[in-house]
Design an enzyme around this catalytic site. Structure first.
Site, PDB file in Angstrom:
ATOM      1  N   ASP A 173      -2.649  65.090  31.824  1.00  0.00           N
ATOM      2  CA  ASP A 173      -2.866  65.480  30.365  1.00  0.00           C
ATOM      3  C   ASP A 173      -1.454  65.600  29.810  1.00  0.00           C
ATOM      4  O   ASP A 173      -0.468  65.812  30.576  1.00  0.00           O
ATOM      5  CB  ASP A 173      -3.665  66.764  30.222  1.00  0.00           C
ATOM      6  CG  ASP A 173      -4.229  66.872  28.882  1.00  0.00           C
ATOM      7  OD1 ASP A 173      -3.559  66.856  27.877  1.00  0.00           O
ATOM      8  OD2 ASP A 173      -5.585  66.816  28.691  1.00  0.00           O
ATOM      9  N   LYS A 189     -24.961  55.590  10.788  1.00  0.00           N
ATOM     10  CA  LYS A 189     -23.572  56.228  10.876  1.00  0.00           C
ATOM     11  C   LYS A 189     -23.173  56.277   9.048  1.00  0.00           C
ATOM     12  O   LYS A 189     -23.721  55.490   8.655  1.00  0.00           O
ATOM     13  CB  LYS A 189     -22.708  55.311  11.622  1.00  0.00           C
ATOM     14  CG  LYS A 189     -21.289  55.929  11.971  1.00  0.00           C
ATOM     15  CD  LYS A 189     -21.398  56.683  13.259  1.00  0.00           C
ATOM     16  CE  LYS A 189     -20.248  57.456  13.728  1.00  0.00           C
ATOM     17  NZ  LYS A 189     -20.417  57.918  15.130  1.00  0.00           N
TER      18      LYS A 189
HETATM   19  P1  NAD Z   1     -10.110  66.640  23.316  1.00  0.00           P
HETATM   20  O1  NAD Z   1      -9.190  66.063  22.232  1.00  0.00           O
HETATM   21  O2  NAD Z   1     -10.581  68.012  23.393  1.00  0.00           O
HETATM   22  O3  NAD Z   1      -9.505  65.998  24.829  1.00  0.00           O
HETATM   23  C1  NAD Z   1      -9.017  65.065  24.886  1.00  0.00           C
HETATM   24  C2  NAD Z   1      -7.652  65.407  25.977  1.00  0.00           C
HETATM   25  O4  NAD Z   1      -6.980  64.099  26.202  1.00  0.00           O
HETATM   26  C3  NAD Z   1      -6.760  66.287  25.361  1.00  0.00           C
HETATM   27  O5  NAD Z   1      -6.546  67.630  26.080  1.00  0.00           O
HETATM   28  C4  NAD Z   1      -5.438  65.555  25.162  1.00  0.00           C
HETATM   29  O6  NAD Z   1      -4.240  66.122  25.363  1.00  0.00           O
HETATM   30  C5  NAD Z   1      -5.689  64.487  26.277  1.00  0.00           C
HETATM   31  N1  NAD Z   1      -4.679  63.204  26.206  1.00  0.00           N
HETATM   32  C6  NAD Z   1      -4.425  62.588  25.242  1.00  0.00           C
HETATM   33  N2  NAD Z   1      -3.763  61.619  25.509  1.00  0.00           N
HETATM   34  C7  NAD Z   1      -3.523  61.577  26.816  1.00  0.00           C
HETATM   35  C8  NAD Z   1      -2.966  60.984  27.683  1.00  0.00           C
HETATM   36  N3  NAD Z   1      -2.157  59.747  27.275  1.00  0.00           N
HETATM   37  N4  NAD Z   1      -2.973  60.946  28.986  1.00  0.00           N
HETATM   38  C9  NAD Z   1      -3.750  62.255  29.416  1.00  0.00           C
HETATM   39  N5  NAD Z   1      -4.275  62.908  28.707  1.00  0.00           N
HETATM   40  C10 NAD Z   1      -4.161  62.708  27.188  1.00  0.00           C
HETATM   41  O7  NAD Z   1     -11.564  65.870  23.409  1.00  0.00           O
HETATM   42  P2  NAD Z   1     -12.892  65.852  23.808  1.00  0.00           P
HETATM   43  O8  NAD Z   1     -13.735  66.590  23.142  1.00  0.00           O
HETATM   44  O9  NAD Z   1     -12.556  66.459  25.375  1.00  0.00           O
HETATM   45  O10 NAD Z   1     -13.420  64.197  24.263  1.00  0.00           O
HETATM   46  C11 NAD Z   1     -12.892  63.640  25.449  1.00  0.00           C
HETATM   47  C12 NAD Z   1     -13.624  62.205  25.067  1.00  0.00           C
HETATM   48  O11 NAD Z   1     -14.952  62.381  25.184  1.00  0.00           O
HETATM   49  C13 NAD Z   1     -12.948  61.705  23.936  1.00  0.00           C
HETATM   50  O12 NAD Z   1     -13.127  60.159  23.864  1.00  0.00           O
HETATM   51  C14 NAD Z   1     -14.269  61.701  23.029  1.00  0.00           C
HETATM   52  O13 NAD Z   1     -14.633  60.893  22.045  1.00  0.00           O
HETATM   53  C15 NAD Z   1     -15.562  61.651  24.064  1.00  0.00           C
HETATM   54  N6  NAD Z   1     -16.560  62.490  23.537  1.00  0.00           N
HETATM   55  C16 NAD Z   1     -16.595  63.783  23.413  1.00  0.00           C
HETATM   56  C17 NAD Z   1     -17.803  64.275  23.070  1.00  0.00           C
HETATM   57  C18 NAD Z   1     -18.057  65.959  22.964  1.00  0.00           C
HETATM   58  O14 NAD Z   1     -18.887  66.557  22.870  1.00  0.00           O
HETATM   59  N7  NAD Z   1     -16.788  66.688  22.690  1.00  0.00           N
HETATM   60  C19 NAD Z   1     -19.106  63.802  22.922  1.00  0.00           C
HETATM   61  C20 NAD Z   1     -19.001  62.332  23.613  1.00  0.00           C
HETATM   62  C21 NAD Z   1     -17.990  61.814  23.574  1.00  0.00           C
END
Ligand code: NAD
Length: 378
Positions: free
Chosen positions: A213, A90
């Site tokens: 959300d 990292k």
């Molecule tokens: P994103 O930012 O696109 O989506 C997160 C969603 O959560 C958003 O729609 C946001 O409005 C919502 N949110 C925020 N606060 C909230 C609350 N208090 N209550 C309800 N909803 C709320 O992120 P993502 O890419 O969809 O990733 C989601 C999770 O998965 C993150 O924790 C990320 O670290 C993890 N992750 C993502 C990936 C990837 O490929 N995108 C890979 C590994 C892990």
């Protein structure tokens, strides 16, 4: 033997004491651009280290070091769980991503990456973007998760969401003896890039979703798709809903003393990183009879795609490997049951065994025959 966790807690530990479990830590200081960064390589038994680059306004160098050591160790386990030929690494850049970014900084960073000659591949993470790495790529080939027009695999949330669906199916299989989504109810926290796709998939297979959300548009969109199969609840109410499996896809720390007390679900499988507020919460879940699918296995689809890119992006290969998340989880669930341990411990042990097996394999081959690390750069 002092562990990383113990060494990070010790105020007086030197840098070398702190990197007790790590192979190499590179401190990067470029006077001309003001770049200050740390690259940590935790373990390269399985292959060159792979891990994103986070940019954050760390309060101190010590905070940055702690973060990069902790995150790089996590990548070793994540890579082993995803069964990709990479080890854990990292990098962190110290600075405010909104104020302190310049193209020159990322070019300088690319030169530091290049100096490791393929021992470490990096790409975007919190605080960094594809545009930043387009700059770094001018200086080094060792960048992963590239934009499509530069040979990248594309939107990694697609395989991540698919991996979550397989994770939910494996959890369902272990809990109910079948992996059908039809007729079951799932709570989904967060309809972002990953959660929305997971919800769509569940609805397409005849499941019901209870969602939350803070983004009203996402809620409207999923209502349009799912109609009466969709129920929307307020953010704080998602934990106490009557459902089969909880799918956290928003942020970490959502499995804690408060939420566990209200859970009515029988299983948890989602994409959010670091879902357990503290590691002891996996034991609390076990005592309550809630099956936890370890987050770093469930959310490995994006990593699988990024790793695959280094062999030349191939969607079919990514799909096949992502499907295997199902089998890895069933292996973990079975082992946890057999040894009467938490699924989190069983997952760690599975990864440690994969690494130990790779070590034995590597010592069998002569140095010359060891896997070449330069992939397509040879
Ligand atoms: P994103 O930012 O696109 O989506 C997160 C969603 O959560 C958003 O729609 C946001 O409005 C919502 N949110 C925020 N606060 C909230 C609350 N208090 N209550 C309800 N909803 C709320 O992120 P993502 O890419 O969809 O990733 C989601 C999770 O998965 C993150 O924790 C990320 O670290 C993890 N992750 C993502 C990936 C990837 O490929 N995108 C890979 C590994 C892990």
């Amino acid at each position: 033997m002092v562990t990383l966790e113990q060494s990070l807690k010790s105020e007086n530990a030197s840098v070398l004491d702190k990197m007790v479990e790590h192979e190499q830590v590179l401190f990067c200081n470029d006077k001309a651009t003001g770049l200050q960064a740390i690259i940590a390589i935790h373990d390269t038994t399985m292959g060159p280290a792979l891990g994103g680059c986070r940019m954050a306004p760390y309060k101190s160098m010590d905070d940055a070091l702690k973060d990069v050591l902790r995150l790089s160790k996590g990548m070793t386990y994540k890579c082993a769980a995803a069964d990709v030929d990479f080890g854990g690494g990292k990098s962190v850049i110290i600075g405010d991503p909104l104020k302190d970014k310049t193209p020159e900084k990322f070019r300088a960073f690319g030169q530091f990456i290049d100096s490791l000659n393929g021992r470490f591949y990096t790409g975007t993470d919190m605080g960094t973007t594809l545009d930043d790495f387009v700059q770094a790529m001018k200086e080094t080939d060792y960048i992963a998760g590239k934009p499509v027009e530069f040979g990248g695999g594309g939107d990694s949330s697609i395989p991540t969401a698919l991996g979550v669906v397989y994770g939910v199916k494996a959890t369902s299989q272990a809990l109910f003896g079948n992996d059908k989504l039809e007729g079951k109810t799932f709570t989904i926290q967060g309809l972002g890039k990953v959660g929305f796709k997971v919800a769509e998939h569940i609805l397409a297979e005849g499941g019901n979703v209870i969602v939350t959300d803070i983004n009203e548009n996402a809620l409207d969109e999923i209502r349009k798709i799912g109609g009466s199969s969709v129920k929307v609840v307020a953010s704080d109410d998602i934990y106490s809903q009557d459902a089969d499996i909880f799918i956290p896809c928003a942020f970490g720390g959502v499995i804690n003393d408060d939420t566990i007390a209200t859970f009515k679900v029988q299983g948890i499988a989602g994409s959010a990183n670091n879902q357990l507020a503290e590691s002891r919460h996996s034991e609390v879940l076990r005592e309550k009879g809630i099956l936890y699918a370890p987050d770093y296995i469930v959310n490995g689809g994006g990593l699988i795609q990024v790793a695959d890119e280094l062999y030349g992006a191939n969607p079919a290969r990514v799909l096949a490997k992502t499907q295997n998340i199902y089998n890895s989880l069933l292996e973990v669930f079975t082992q946890a049951e057999q040894d009467q341990i938490t699924t989190a411990t069983a997952a760690d042990r599975m990864c440690e065994k994969r690494i130990a097996d790779a070590k034995n394999r590597n010592s069998f081959f002569s140095q010359a025959k060891r896997p070449k690390w330069n992939f397509k750069h040879q």
